[in-house]
Design a protein around this motif. Structure first.
Motif, PDB file in Angstrom:
ATOM      1  N   SER A  22      53.176  37.961  49.019  1.00  0.00           N
ATOM      2  CA  SER A  22      52.225  39.051  48.833  1.00  0.00           C
ATOM      3  C   SER A  22      51.019  38.559  48.048  1.00  0.00           C
ATOM      4  N   PHE A  23      49.962  39.368  48.072  1.00  0.00           N
ATOM      5  CA  PHE A  23      48.722  39.013  47.397  1.00  0.00           C
ATOM      6  C   PHE A  23      48.220  40.212  46.603  1.00  0.00           C
ATOM      7  N   ILE A  24      47.752  39.946  45.395  1.00  0.00           N
ATOM      8  CA  ILE A  24      47.187  40.996  44.547  1.00  0.00           C
ATOM      9  C   ILE A  24      45.799  40.563  44.087  1.00  0.00           C
ATOM     10  N   SER A  25      44.879  41.518  44.021  1.00  0.00           N
ATOM     11  CA  SER A  25      43.515  41.239  43.573  1.00  0.00           C
ATOM     12  C   SER A  25      43.437  41.348  42.059  1.00  0.00           C
ATOM     13  N   VAL A  26      42.696  40.459  41.436  1.00  0.00           N
ATOM     14  CA  VAL A  26      42.570  40.444  39.981  1.00  0.00           C
ATOM     15  C   VAL A  26      41.884  41.726  39.508  1.00  0.00           C
ATOM     16  N   ILE A  27      42.470  42.392  38.521  1.00  0.00           N
ATOM     17  CA  ILE A  27      41.956  43.678  38.051  1.00  0.00           C
ATOM     18  C   ILE A  27      40.613  43.540  37.344  1.00  0.00           C
ATOM     19  N   GLY A  28      40.310  42.374  36.800  1.00  0.00           N
ATOM     20  CA  GLY A  28      39.078  42.202  36.033  1.00  0.00           C
ATOM     21  C   GLY A  28      37.812  42.505  36.803  1.00  0.00           C
ATOM     22  N   ASP A  29      37.890  42.519  38.137  1.00  0.00           N
ATOM     23  CA  ASP A  29      36.703  42.828  38.931  1.00  0.00           C
ATOM     24  C   ASP A  29      36.180  44.240  38.693  1.00  0.00           C
ATOM     25  N   ILE A  30      37.012  45.145  38.181  1.00  0.00           N
ATOM     26  CA  ILE A  30      36.526  46.510  37.972  1.00  0.00           C
ATOM     27  C   ILE A  30      35.436  46.565  36.909  1.00  0.00           C
ATOM     28  N   PHE A  31      35.362  45.562  36.041  1.00  0.00           N
ATOM     29  CA  PHE A  31      34.352  45.588  34.991  1.00  0.00           C
ATOM     30  C   PHE A  31      32.955  45.276  35.523  1.00  0.00           C
ATOM     31  N   ARG A  32      32.859  44.958  36.806  1.00  0.00           N
ATOM     32  CA  ARG A  32      31.561  44.769  37.451  1.00  0.00           C
ATOM     33  C   ARG A  32      30.993  46.099  37.958  1.00  0.00           C
ATOM     34  N   PHE A  33      31.817  47.135  38.013  1.00  0.00           N
ATOM     35  CA  PHE A  33      31.438  48.384  38.657  1.00  0.00           C
ATOM     36  C   PHE A  33      30.689  49.313  37.717  1.00  0.00           C
ATOM     37  N   THR A  34      29.857  50.185  38.315  1.00  0.00           N
ATOM     38  CA  THR A  34      29.157  51.224  37.565  1.00  0.00           C
ATOM     39  C   THR A  34      29.295  52.532  38.323  1.00  0.00           C
ATOM     40  N   LEU A  35      29.780  53.557  37.642  1.00  0.00           N
ATOM     41  CA  LEU A  35      29.845  54.896  38.226  1.00  0.00           C
ATOM     42  C   LEU A  35      28.637  55.689  37.763  1.00  0.00           C
ATOM     43  N   ASP A  87      31.638  56.676  52.707  1.00  0.00           N
ATOM     44  CA  ASP A  87      30.388  56.195  53.274  1.00  0.00           C
ATOM     45  C   ASP A  87      29.839  55.046  52.443  1.00  0.00           C
ATOM     46  N   GLU A  88      28.625  54.592  52.788  1.00  0.00           N
ATOM     47  CA  GLU A  88      28.049  53.424  52.116  1.00  0.00           C
ATOM     48  C   GLU A  88      27.721  53.682  50.649  1.00  0.00           C
ATOM     49  N   ASN A  89      27.693  54.950  50.249  1.00  0.00           N
ATOM     50  CA  ASN A  89      27.421  55.298  48.849  1.00  0.00           C
ATOM     51  C   ASN A  89      28.682  55.602  48.046  1.00  0.00           C
ATOM     52  N   GLY A  90      29.836  55.374  48.663  1.00  0.00           N
ATOM     53  CA  GLY A  90      31.092  55.630  47.979  1.00  0.00           C
ATOM     54  C   GLY A  90      31.533  57.078  48.000  1.00  0.00           C
ATOM     55  N   LYS A  91      30.841  57.910  48.764  1.00  0.00           N
ATOM     56  CA  LYS A  91      31.205  59.327  48.835  1.00  0.00           C
ATOM     57  C   LYS A  91      32.272  59.546  49.903  1.00  0.00           C
ATOM     58  N   GLN A 143      33.786  53.612  43.766  1.00  0.00           N
ATOM     59  CA  GLN A 143      32.873  52.493  43.586  1.00  0.00           C
ATOM     60  C   GLN A 143      33.588  51.224  44.054  1.00  0.00           C
ATOM     61  N   THR A 144      32.927  50.439  44.909  1.00  0.00           N
ATOM     62  CA  THR A 144      33.485  49.183  45.394  1.00  0.00           C
ATOM     63  C   THR A 144      32.397  48.114  45.319  1.00  0.00           C
ATOM     64  N   ASN A 145      32.781  46.869  45.599  1.00  0.00           N
ATOM     65  CA  ASN A 145      31.778  45.831  45.798  1.00  0.00           C
ATOM     66  C   ASN A 145      32.205  44.951  46.964  1.00  0.00           C
ATOM     67  N   SER A 146      31.382  43.981  47.297  1.00  0.00           N
ATOM     68  CA  SER A 146      31.621  43.177  48.496  1.00  0.00           C
ATOM     69  C   SER A 146      32.530  41.985  48.241  1.00  0.00           C
ATOM     70  N   ILE A 147      32.916  41.744  47.001  1.00  0.00           N
ATOM     71  CA  ILE A 147      33.661  40.522  46.703  1.00  0.00           C
ATOM     72  C   ILE A 147      35.079  40.771  46.223  1.00  0.00           C
ATOM     73  N   SER A 148      35.582  41.973  46.364  1.00  0.00           N
ATOM     74  CA  SER A 148      36.917  42.254  45.838  1.00  0.00           C
ATOM     75  C   SER A 148      37.596  43.350  46.648  1.00  0.00           C
ATOM     76  N   ASP A 149      38.928  43.273  46.727  1.00  0.00           N
ATOM     77  CA  ASP A 149      39.698  44.343  47.350  1.00  0.00           C
ATOM     78  C   ASP A 149      40.162  45.345  46.293  1.00  0.00           C
ATOM     79  N   VAL A 150      39.273  45.643  45.366  1.00  0.00           N
ATOM     80  CA  VAL A 150      39.551  46.608  44.306  1.00  0.00           C
ATOM     81  C   VAL A 150      38.518  47.724  44.381  1.00  0.00           C
ATOM     82  N   ALA A 151      38.954  48.953  44.170  1.00  0.00           N
ATOM     83  CA  ALA A 151      38.044  50.099  44.112  1.00  0.00           C
ATOM     84  C   ALA A 151      38.418  50.944  42.909  1.00  0.00           C
ATOM     85  N   ILE A 152      37.434  51.603  42.335  1.00  0.00           N
ATOM     86  CA  ILE A 152      37.715  52.604  41.315  1.00  0.00           C
ATOM     87  C   ILE A 152      37.191  53.951  41.816  1.00  0.00           C
ATOM     88  N   GLY A 153      37.845  55.002  41.404  1.00  0.00           N
ATOM     89  CA  GLY A 153      37.446  56.342  41.814  1.00  0.00           C
ATOM     90  C   GLY A 153      37.526  57.302  40.653  1.00  0.00           C
TER      91      GLY A 153
END
Length: 207
Positions: A183-196, A28-32, A57-67
């Protein structure tokens, strides 16, 4: 049950990374999680843990998620068990740099009245970084920093780690064109923008 994607650990207490696009129908919109999501944590060829996923946790500018996964404990001592992790590189790769991935494409799940069966095949692919897009590839799926590579990324490999020659993660598998080495890969550094939030991990004071 159905298989969503590959993922990899970035902390010893169940924090992992994967691709955001594979989650669009299950959080959902809260990452649950909106369904009973779990990770199959492989320990060896025939040994694994099933660990419920607590949140993403995701953001709007990257195809990276952390869980974050539920903790795992020893079945006799009840001691909290740690998992192995991959190291992360915050350096930007250059065209011509080596890149490789390890993932689980073509994984299938079946069941009968006795058990659930998961059939997975590992894929180890290598290639080169061909181009860096600091402003993203497009405005929809990959608006954040990403690379084009010469690896063949098959379906189910999304979310797997893209590693440099030193074995450090530089990106997360995002998309590939079947039957090609584009193929395309998203830069991993975007995870440092996230907060759990609302996550507790065990901690022991040094000494």
């Amino acid at each position: 049950m159905r298989f969503l994607a590959t993922g990899f650990f970035i902390s010893s207490h169940g924090l992992f990374a994967t691709a955001k696009h594979v989650l669009k129908d299950v959080i959902d919109e809260n990452g649950k999680p909106t369904a009973g999501l779990s990770a199959i944590h492989l320990v060896s060829e025939n040994r694994y843990f099933v660990r419920p996923i607590i949140q993403f946790q995701t953001n709007s500018i990257s195809d990276v998620a952390i869980g974050f996964l539920a903790e795992m404990r020893h079945n006799q001592t009840n001691q909290i068990l740690n998992n192995e992790v991959l190291r992360i590189s915050k350096s930007i790769a250059e065209p011509g740099d080596f890149v490789a991935t390890f993932a689980y494409p073509d994984t299938t799940v079946s069941q009968d009245s006795v058990a659930i069966y998961i059939h997975s095949w590992t894929s180890e692919v290598c290639g080169e970084v061909e181009e860096y897009y600091p402003g993203g590839r497009d405005s929809c799926m990959m608006p954040g920093p990403c690379y084009r590579t010469s690896m063949e990324i098959k379906g189910g490999s999304s979310g797997g780690p893209a590693l440099n020659r030193d074995g450090r993660v530089i990106g997360v598998n995002s998309t590939g064109i079947d039957g090609t080495d584009i193929s395309f890969i998203s830069v991993i550094g975007d995870i440092f923008r996230f907060t759990l939030s609302n996550v507790t991990v065990p901690w022991k004071a040094p000494g």
